[in-house]
Motif scaffolding. Sequence first.
Motif, mmCIF file in Angstrom:
data_model
loop_
_atom_site.group_PDB
_atom_site.id
_atom_site.type_symbol
_atom_site.label_atom_id
_atom_site.label_comp_id
_atom_site.label_asym_id
_atom_site.label_seq_id
_atom_site.Cartn_x
_atom_site.Cartn_y
_atom_site.Cartn_z
ATOM 1 N N ALA A 6 34.371 105.987 51.053
ATOM 2 C CA ALA A 6 34.301 107.396 50.684
ATOM 3 C C ALA A 6 34.406 108.291 51.911
ATOM 4 N N ALA A 7 33.715 107.900 52.979
ATOM 5 C CA ALA A 7 33.770 108.693 54.211
ATOM 6 C C ALA A 7 35.152 108.611 54.832
ATOM 7 N N ALA A 8 35.765 107.424 54.783
ATOM 8 C CA ALA A 8 37.095 107.252 55.364
ATOM 9 C C ALA A 8 38.146 108.049 54.604
ATOM 10 N N LEU A 9 37.989 108.148 53.295
ATOM 11 C CA LEU A 9 38.942 108.907 52.479
ATOM 12 C C LEU A 9 38.835 110.405 52.737
ATOM 13 N N GLY A 10 37.634 110.870 52.982
ATOM 14 C CA GLY A 10 37.439 112.302 53.169
ATOM 15 C C GLY A 10 37.396 113.034 51.835
ATOM 16 N N TYR A 22 52.784 117.030 40.845
ATOM 17 C CA TYR A 22 52.545 115.596 41.067
ATOM 18 C C TYR A 22 53.004 115.115 42.439
ATOM 19 N N LEU A 23 54.226 115.436 42.818
ATOM 20 C CA LEU A 23 54.759 114.919 44.084
ATOM 21 C C LEU A 23 53.971 115.466 45.274
ATOM 22 N N TYR A 24 53.589 116.725 45.207
ATOM 23 C CA TYR A 24 52.781 117.328 46.274
ATOM 24 C C TYR A 24 51.407 116.663 46.325
ATOM 25 N N TRP A 25 50.806 116.449 45.156
ATOM 26 C CA TRP A 25 49.505 115.774 45.075
ATOM 27 C C TRP A 25 49.588 114.359 45.637
ATOM 28 N N LYS A 26 50.612 113.644 45.230
ATOM 29 C CA LYS A 26 50.796 112.270 45.694
ATOM 30 C C LYS A 26 50.963 112.221 47.208
ATOM 31 N N ALA A 27 51.670 113.202 47.764
ATOM 32 C CA ALA A 27 51.899 113.256 49.208
ATOM 33 C C ALA A 27 50.601 113.485 49.975
ATOM 34 N N GLN A 28 49.564 113.966 49.300
ATOM 35 C CA GLN A 28 48.264 114.143 49.942
ATOM 36 C C GLN A 28 47.368 112.918 49.754
ATOM 37 N N VAL A 29 47.468 112.283 48.601
ATOM 38 C CA VAL A 29 46.611 111.135 48.297
ATOM 39 C C VAL A 29 47.018 109.902 49.096
ATOM 40 N N LEU A 30 48.315 109.650 49.211
ATOM 41 C CA LEU A 30 48.769 108.442 49.882
ATOM 42 C C LEU A 30 48.322 108.353 51.348
ATOM 43 N N PRO A 31 48.460 109.401 52.163
ATOM 44 C CA PRO A 31 47.981 109.293 53.540
ATOM 45 C C PRO A 31 46.480 109.036 53.618
ATOM 46 N N ALA A 32 45.714 109.628 52.699
ATOM 47 C CA ALA A 32 44.266 109.394 52.683
ATOM 48 C C ALA A 32 43.969 107.923 52.399
ATOM 49 N N ALA A 33 44.686 107.356 51.434
ATOM 50 C CA ALA A 33 44.474 105.948 51.086
ATOM 51 C C ALA A 33 44.917 105.024 52.215
ATOM 52 N N ALA A 36 42.441 105.143 55.093
ATOM 53 C CA ALA A 36 41.187 104.475 54.765
ATOM 54 C C ALA A 36 41.378 102.986 54.507
ATOM 55 N N GLN A 37 42.614 102.498 54.704
ATOM 56 C CA GLN A 37 42.958 101.090 54.466
ATOM 57 C C GLN A 37 42.612 100.679 53.029
ATOM 58 N N ALA A 38 42.990 101.548 52.100
ATOM 59 C CA ALA A 38 42.679 101.304 50.692
ATOM 60 C C ALA A 38 43.922 101.197 49.819
ATOM 61 N N MET A 39 45.104 101.043 50.418
ATOM 62 C CA MET A 39 46.319 100.985 49.621
ATOM 63 C C MET A 39 46.326 99.800 48.668
ATOM 64 N N GLY A 40 45.720 98.696 49.069
ATOM 65 C CA GLY A 40 45.664 97.528 48.190
ATOM 66 C C GLY A 40 44.897 97.810 46.915
ATOM 67 N N LEU A 41 43.822 98.585 47.025
ATOM 68 C CA LEU A 41 43.062 98.980 45.838
ATOM 69 C C LEU A 41 43.888 99.912 44.961
ATOM 70 N N LEU A 42 44.687 100.738 45.581
ATOM 71 C CA LEU A 42 45.473 101.726 44.854
ATOM 72 C C LEU A 42 46.644 101.089 44.124
ATOM 73 N N ASP A 43 47.364 100.199 44.808
ATOM 74 C CA ASP A 43 48.575 99.629 44.193
ATOM 75 C C ASP A 43 48.354 98.271 43.534
ATOM 76 N N GLY A 44 47.125 97.783 43.577
ATOM 77 C CA GLY A 44 46.813 96.542 42.875
ATOM 78 C C GLY A 44 47.025 95.278 43.671
ATOM 79 N N THR A 45 47.433 95.384 44.925
ATOM 80 C CA THR A 45 47.653 94.185 45.735
ATOM 81 C C THR A 45 46.355 93.644 46.330
ATOM 82 N N ASP A 46 45.253 94.377 46.139
ATOM 83 C CA ASP A 46 43.922 93.897 46.532
ATOM 84 C C ASP A 46 43.107 93.776 45.249
ATOM 85 N N PRO A 47 43.342 92.698 44.463
ATOM 86 C CA PRO A 47 42.683 92.573 43.163
ATOM 87 C C PRO A 47 41.208 92.203 43.306
ATOM 88 N N ALA A 48 40.486 92.364 42.237
ATOM 89 C CA ALA A 48 39.061 92.050 42.254
ATOM 90 C C ALA A 48 38.836 90.545 42.411
#
Length: 205
Positions: A6-10, A22-33, A36-48
Amino acid sequence: MTTSLAAALGAPPTDKLTMANYLYWKAQVLPAARGAQAMGLLDGTDPAPEKTLEAEDSEKKKIRIPNPAYGVWIVRDQQLVSFLVKSISTDLLGEVLGLEHAAEIWAAIAAKFAAQVKVRVGTLTAALINTKKRDLSATDYINKKKGFASKFASAGRHVLDEELKEYLLAGLSGEYNGLVAAVNANPASTSADVCNQLLADDPQV
């Protein structure tokens, strides 16, 4: 992790997701993820991980115990879920209600706006194809082509250097046939080579 996700995401984007941004929103969310090294959680490549592990009790009987790795994963996942939900406007929250994990929310949003992204990509592709040098200076022509190419990133698509090179060449008139032939004769040529040659040959620059 010494720092929570949460702190890393800001803070979530102040401009919440609506039907129009949408595209503007996505352009802000992706750099945050990514940051924070959370892209795997976002795109599903870091499964539970599995919720439980097999173990033995004091009598050597097989039992299931909580998996510590799952505990770590679910905390990070839910922090990302909170980040995403807080960045979605009230009008669109219904699209993700009932979805528990970040990857599910991300996929649902992407699916909803897929047609919009397709139109955006088509518009940018047409702009790259239809932009001709004609009376433009080399600098203006190059900047226009590169400008359209850079906007693809917001739609989740990147224009490869080979593609940009072809778009640059396609917009040149017959007076540049020699330049086009020289570039095509060298398979290793890049878009930068085309730009440099245009700048060198164009009196308008």
